[in-house]
Design an enzyme around this catalytic site. Structure first.
Site, PDB file in Angstrom:
ATOM      1  N   ASP A 438       0.849  -1.192   0.000  1.00  0.00           N
ATOM      2  CA  ASP A 438       0.000   0.000   0.000  1.00  0.00           C
ATOM      3  C   ASP A 438       0.887   1.245   0.000  1.00  0.00           C
ATOM      4  OD1 ASP A 438      -2.112  -1.679   0.098  1.00  0.00           O
ATOM      5  OD2 ASP A 438      -2.680  -1.261   2.167  1.00  0.00           O
ATOM      6  N   GLU A 523     -10.053  -9.131   1.046  1.00  0.00           N
ATOM      7  CA  GLU A 523     -10.029 -10.588   1.047  1.00  0.00           C
ATOM      8  C   GLU A 523     -10.963 -11.134   2.117  1.00  0.00           C
ATOM      9  OE1 GLU A 523      -5.304 -10.934  -0.188  1.00  0.00           O
ATOM     10  OE2 GLU A 523      -5.918 -10.940   1.915  1.00  0.00           O
ATOM     11  N   LYS A 631     -12.043 -12.943  -3.235  1.00  0.00           N
ATOM     12  CA  LYS A 631     -10.609 -13.202  -3.101  1.00  0.00           C
ATOM     13  C   LYS A 631     -10.323 -13.820  -1.745  1.00  0.00           C
ATOM     14  CE  LYS A 631      -7.727  -9.708  -3.251  1.00  0.00           C
ATOM     15  NZ  LYS A 631      -6.765  -8.709  -3.764  1.00  0.00           N
ATOM     16  N   HIS A 636       0.487 -18.990   3.648  1.00  0.00           N
ATOM     17  CA  HIS A 636       1.264 -20.212   3.445  1.00  0.00           C
ATOM     18  C   HIS A 636       2.289 -20.470   4.536  1.00  0.00           C
ATOM     19  CE1 HIS A 636       4.500 -17.515   2.166  1.00  0.00           C
ATOM     20  NE2 HIS A 636       3.576 -16.872   1.460  1.00  0.00           N
ATOM     21  N   THR A 678      -4.625 -16.226  -4.125  1.00  0.00           N
ATOM     22  CA  THR A 678      -3.347 -15.540  -4.310  1.00  0.00           C
ATOM     23  C   THR A 678      -2.178 -16.511  -4.153  1.00  0.00           C
ATOM     24  OG1 THR A 678      -3.204 -14.955  -1.976  1.00  0.00           O
ATOM     25  CG2 THR A 678      -4.354 -13.420  -3.415  1.00  0.00           C
ATOM     26  N   GLU A 719      -4.112 -14.644  -8.606  1.00  0.00           N
ATOM     27  CA  GLU A 719      -3.265 -13.473  -8.772  1.00  0.00           C
ATOM     28  C   GLU A 719      -1.993 -13.694  -7.974  1.00  0.00           C
ATOM     29  OE1 GLU A 719      -4.698 -10.279  -5.466  1.00  0.00           O
ATOM     30  OE2 GLU A 719      -6.095 -10.615  -7.123  1.00  0.00           O
ATOM     31  N   LEU A 722       2.921 -11.210  -4.449  1.00  0.00           N
ATOM     32  CA  LEU A 722       4.008 -10.243  -4.377  1.00  0.00           C
ATOM     33  C   LEU A 722       4.389  -9.827  -5.784  1.00  0.00           C
ATOM     34  CD1 LEU A 722       6.209 -12.043  -1.684  1.00  0.00           C
ATOM     35  CD2 LEU A 722       4.637 -10.141  -1.312  1.00  0.00           C
ATOM     36  N   ARG A 755       1.270  -5.510  -9.912  1.00  0.00           N
ATOM     37  CA  ARG A 755       0.316  -4.521 -10.298  1.00  0.00           C
ATOM     38  C   ARG A 755       0.985  -3.621 -11.309  1.00  0.00           C
ATOM     39  NH1 ARG A 755      -3.497  -2.357  -7.095  1.00  0.00           N
ATOM     40  NH2 ARG A 755      -2.788  -3.577  -5.315  1.00  0.00           N
TER      41      ARG A 755
END
Length: 810
Positions: A438, A523, A631, A636, A678, A719, A722, A755
Site C-alpha cells: 500500500d 479478502e 478473493k 502459506h 493468491t 493473482e 508479491l 500490479r
C-alpha cells in the site's frame, strides 16, 4: 523503387551523387558548426572579435566537410555492397536512415512512456526485428560521450520521433500537438518483405574496419542479438583502453570494431522478484564474481557454456561459416536451464492487470491520465485482456451516507472502453494503507469514522483492545449502528448504486466481473496480521474477536452448546509475532485440538462463513446476471506445522486433520461466485531459502485450495501475492494455471497481475511479462526461434552490423 544495374560501377556512381549533394548542404553544415561552437566552448563572444561571433573559423569548417565526406563515403560503400551482393532494393540516394526506417515500418513498434522500444505481438518475425531495433535505439540514447555525438545520433533517429509519439498517445492527441507522422512515413522506402530476400553475407560488404572514422568517441557498447522468445539486454562495458580522439592534425591509430557478444539468456533475465531500479534498463542483475575461471566481459561473471546453445544452433544453420560477428566463449559456472514446458495449444486463460491503488483521486479525477493511456496502450499491444480497478468506498461515499460520487470512475471506465479492454471491478469496503504494497492512504468514509469515534466496537479488536480501522467488524453485519443501517445494508446500497450508474458497461460486456470485498485487503479473512500493530512475517498473528458484538455472539454460541465457560477467547495464543511452538494453544498437542479449542475455532471460522454468505446473497441480487468473485488470501507460512496457526487466526479452520477451504468453496458455490486465490507464483523452495523457520509451503496450499474449489464445481482465478518480474515466478504461475496431465483438463479461468507500475515496463521485466501473457493464452511455442531460416538470421545480423557501423561513425 529504383534498382541499379549490378554490372555498373556503383561505387563511382554513389561517390558522384555524394559530390553533387555536398554543395547543397552547406547550410546544414553551417548549422552544425553553430552547434559545435556551443558544444566545444570555442570561439565564444569573449574570444573572437564581434565580426566573427557565432561562427567557426574557415579551417574548422573545412575539417567538418572532410568528416562529412568520409561519412558519406562509408555510407556509399555500404549501399553499394547491399545492391551488388545482396540484391537489396534501395533507391540510389538512399542512406542508412532509410534502411532502418524501412525495417521499423515493416516490423511495427511499441514504445514505452520512457522511450524504450520493443516489438509488438503482431508476428514472430516482427518480434525479433523490432526487439533488435529497440536495442539499437537504446544503444544510441545511452551514448553520451559528448554533445556532438549525441546530436548526430538523435538527428539520425529524429524520423522516428513522430511515430513514437503516435504509438503511445494515439493519433487524435498527435493531431492536437501538430504531429501526424505522414511526412515521415512518406519518406520511407517500400522495400520487399524480408522473408523474400536472398541470403546476404557480411563478408560481401566492402567495408574497411580499419577506417579511423570508425573509432567511436565513447567506450563501445556491446549488443546481444535476440534469441526468440527470450528477451535481450544491453549492458555498457568499459573499453580495454581509452578511446583515441579524432584530431584535426593527424589521423588516429586504427581501432577495430568491438565484436558483438552473445549474452546468456539465463544471466540476462532477472534473478529475483525484487523490483529493480528505474535505471536498470541496460544493466544485468548483480552476481558474485567467482574466484576462478574466465569472467564474462558483459556481466563480470562466468557464463555457462550450455546456455549458448541457441547461438550454436544459429552457427550450425549457417553451415559453420563465419558471419563477421564474433562470439565470446562461455565457460561453465551453473547448470543450464531445464527445458521448459511448451504451452502452445493449451487453454486460453485471460490476463488482467491491476491498476494503481490511487488511479482515481479523492477529488474524483483520473490521476495522470495521459501517462495511464500510454501504459494501457502498451498492455493492449502485449495482449493483456483487461484491467482490475478498486472502487473505494471511502472515495465514493466519502462525506454523507448514500451520496455517491462516481465521476472519476466514469472517466476512467470511458478510457478503458475506448482502448477495448475489459474491466474487473473490486467493491473495496476496506481502507487502503498500512499493508504490504500500500503506497497510498484511502480511509473509510468520513461519516463512518465519526461513528467509530463514539463507538469503536464497530472495528475488529485484538486481545489487548487495539482497534483495527481497516474494515468493519463482522459483528455489526446485522446491527443498525451506521445511522440506522446495518453493515450489509450499507454494502448493498453501494453495490446497487454502482450497478445503476454503470449499467451500459454491464450491457456492453465491458465489465466482465465484480469482485466483492469481504474483509481486510478486500479478502475473505480477519485482519489478523496487521502491520500497523507490529506484525512481521512470519508471525502467527492474533485472533480479532474482542469487540463487544463478536463477544456477544461468542457467548450465545457457548450457551447454545451448553458450556458457558467456553464463552471466552484463548488466553495462551501468543501475540502477533509468536511462533506456534512457543504458545500453549498452537503448539503440537496444544489447546487448538482440545474440546474447547475445536469449539472456539469452529465458531471463529463460522462467523467468517456467515459474513460471506450474507454479503454474497445481496451481491447476487445487485449484480444479477453478472459474474462475481471473492478473493481468498494465501497464508502459506506455518503450513507445515500441525496447527497451521497463521491460517487459524485469519479465520481458516485448516489444521492438518481438517480441510478448512472446502466450506468456503461450498458457500461460493451456493451464490455462483468464483474463487480468486493468491500466491500462485510462490515456490516452496524459495521460501525455505529466505525464511526456513517459517515452515511455509505455498505450493501445497495452492494445490489444496484449487482442488477444494474444483471439487466443489466452482471456477478458480488467481493473482500473484508479491511483485513478480522473473521467469521462474511466471513459470510457476503457468504450472498452477494449467496443471500438467490433469485428467479433467481443469485450469484457471483468469489471472490478475499485481500490479501496474513503472518497474514492470523496464525492458527485461516487460519482455518476460509479454512472454508470460502469450503462454497464458496458449499461443507461444518454445521452439519458435528455430523456425527462422538462414536467410532471415543473416539478414538480422546484417541490419545490426550496418546500424552499429553508422552509429560508431558519428
Amino acid at each position: 523503387m529504383l534498382r541499379v544495374d549490378p554490372g555498373g560501377d556503383e561505387e563511382m556512381m554513389m561517390m558522384g551523387i555524394i559530390k553533387e549533394e555536398e554543395d547543397g548542404e552547406d547550410s546544414e553544415e553551417d548549422e552544425e558548426d553553430d552547434y559545435l561552437l556551443a558544444a566545444t566552448g570555442e570561439a565564444g563572444p569573449e574570444q573572437h572579435p564581434p565580426g566573427r561571433r557565432g561562427r567557426r573559423g574557415r579551417e574548422e569548417k573545412e575539417r567538418t566537410k572532410v568528416r562529412e565526406r568520409q561519412r558519406r563515403a562509408v555510407t556509399g560503400r555500404i549501399l553499394a555492397g547491399l545492391r551488388r551482393h545482396g540484391n537489396y532494393s534501395l533507391r540510389v540516394r538512399a542512406d542508412i536512415n532509410e534502411v532502418v526506417a524501412a525495417l521499423a515500418r515493416e516490423a511495427g513498434w511499441v514504445v514505452l512512456p520512457d522511450g524504450t522500444t520493443f516489438p509488438s505481438s503482431s508476428s514472430s518475425h516482427s518480434q525479433v526485428v523490432t526487439q533488435l531495433t529497440s536495442q539499437l535505439l537504446a544503444c544510441a540514447t545511452a551514448s553520451s560521450a559528448h554533445q556532438l555525438y549525441n546530436r548526430k545520433i538523435f538527428c539520425l533517429l529524429r524520423g522516428f520521433k513522430e511515430e513514437f509519439f503516435l504509438a503511445v498517445n494515439g493519433r487524435d492527441r498527435g493531431r492536437r500537438h501538430g504531429i501526424t507522422g505522414g511526412s515521415f512515413r512518406s519518406r520511407l522506402p517500400r522495400t520487399r518483405s524480408t522473408a523474400t530476400l536472398p541470403p546476404i553475407s557480411i563478408l560481401h560488404l566492402s567495408l574497411d574496419l580499419r577506417d579511423p572514422m570508425l573509432t567511436p568517441p565513447h567506450p563501445p557498447l556491446l549488443l546481444r542479438l535476440p534469441q526468440t522468445p527470450r528477451p535481450a539486454m544491453l549492458v555498457p562495458v568499459a573499453a580495454a583502453a581509452p578511446p583515441i580522439p579524432v584530431s584535426s592534425s593527424a589521423a588516429p591509430a586504427p581501432q577495430p570494431l568491438r565484436s558483438v557478444v552473445a549474452v546468456s539468456p539465463l544471466a540476462a533475465r532477472p534473478i529475483s522478484r525484487r523490483a529493480g531500479h528505474a535505471s536498470s534498463a541496460y544493466v544485468a542483475p548483480p552476481r558474485a564474481v567467482p574466484a576462478e575461471g574466465t569472467a564474462s566481459p558483459l556481466l563480470a561473471v562466468r557464463v555457462p557454456r550450455g546456455e549458448a546453445e541457441a547461438d550454436d544452433d544459429d552457427n550450425a544453420m549457417d553451415g559453420g561459416k563465419q558471419t563477421g560477428l564474433a562470439t565470446c566463449p562461455a565457460p561453465a559456472v551453473a547448470p543450464p536451464r531445464p527445458p521448459e514446458r511448451d504451452f502452445a495449444g493449451t487453454p486460453y486463460v485471460p490476463v488482467y492487470v491491476m491498476l494503481p491503488l490511487n488511479v482515481v483521486s479523492l477529488e474524483g479525477e483520473v490521476v495522470d491520465a495521459d501517462a495511464l493511456v500510454g501504459q494501457l496502450r502498451v498492455l493492449k499491444a502485449a495482449g493483456v485482456d483487461g484491467v482490475m480497478v478498486d472502487c473505494w468506498w471511502g472515495n465514493v461515499e466519502a462525506h454523507r451516507p448514500q451520496e455517491y460520487n462516481w465521476t472519476g470512475y466514469r472517466r476512467l471506465f470511458h478510457i478503458i472502453r475506448e482502448l477495448k479492454l475489459k474491466l474487473q471491478v473490486v467493491m473495496s469496503f476496506h481502507e487502503c494503507g498500512g499493508n504490504v504494497g500500500d503506497d497510498v492512504s484511502i480511509p473509510l468514509p468520513d461519516w463512518v469514522i465519526e461513528i467509530g469515534k463514539s463507538n469503536p466496537d464497530i472495528y475488529f479488536t485484538d486481545r489487548e483492545g487495539r482497534r483495527n480501522t481497516e474494515c468493519l467488524s463482522w459483528g455489526i453485519d446485522k446491527e443498525r449502528v451506521l445511522q440506522g443501517r446495518t453493515a450489509v445494508e450499507v454494502y448493498f446500497d453501494f453495490m446497487r448504486s454502482f450497478r445503476v450508474e454503470f449499467d451500459e458497461y454491464f450491457e456492453d460486456g465491458i465489465i466482465s466481473e465484480i469482485e466483492v470485498g469481504l474483509g481486510a485487503c478486500g479478502e475473505l479473512r480477519y485482519p489478523s496480521y496487521a502491520a500497523k500493530h507490529g506484525w512481521k512475517y512470519p508471525g502467527i498473528g492474533e485472533f480479532q474477536c474482542y469487540d463487544r458484538y463478536l463477544q456477544k455472539n461468542l457467548r450465545r454460541a457457548a450457551e447454545a452448546r451448553g458450556h458457558t465457560i467456553w464463552a471466552r477467547s484463548p488466553d495462551n495464543a501468543g501475540h502477533y509475532n509468536s511462533e506456534p511452538n512457543n504458545t500453549g494453544f498452537f503448539c503440537d498437542g496444544g489447546d487448538y485440538d482440545s474440546y474447547y479449542g475445536r469449539f472456539f475455532l469452529n465458531w471463529y471460522s463460522q462467523v467468517l462463513l456467515d459474513h460471506a454468505d450474507r454479503v454474497l446473497m445481496l451481491a447476487r441480487l445487485a449484480f444479477e446476471g453478472s459474474a462475481i468473485a471473492v478473493k481468498v488470501s494465501g497464508i502459506h507460512w506455518w503450513y507445515k506445522t500441525a496447527s497451521h496457526a497463521a491460517e487459524l487466526t485469519a479465520g481458516f479452520y485448516n489444521p492438518c486433520n481438517r480441510d478448512g477451504y472446502a466450506p468456503i468453496a461450498q458457500v461460493l458455490k451456493k451464490h455462483g461466485a468464483a474463487l480468486n486465490f493468491t500466491c500462485v507464483e510462490l515456490r516452496t523452495m524459495d521460501q525455505h531459502e529466505v525464511f526456513p523457520e517459517a515452515l511455509a509451503d505455498p505450493e501445497g496450499l495452492v494445490w489444496q485450495v484449487l482442488n477444494a474449489a474444483w471439487d466443489a464445481g466452482i471456477q478458480v482465478a488467481s493473482e500473484n501475492a508479491l511483485p513478480c518480474y522473473d521467469r521462474d515466478g511466471f513459470n510457476k504461475t503457468l504450472e498452477n494455471a494449467k496443471p500438467r496431465n490433469d485428467p479433467d483438463g481443469r485450469h484457471l479461468f483468469g489471472f490478475t497481475y499485481l500490479r501496474l507500475c513503472s518497474v514492470l515496463f523496464e525492458r527485461p521485466n516487460f519482455m518476460e511479462f509479454e512472454r508470460f501473457v502469450k503462454r497464458m493464452h496458449g499461443t507461444i511455442n518454445r521452439s519458435l526461434a528455430k523456425q527462422f531460416s538462414t536467410c532471415r538470421r543473416r539478414l538480422l545480423v546484417l541490419h545490426t552490423y550496418i546500424y552499429i557501423q553508422d552509429i560508431l561513425i558519428g
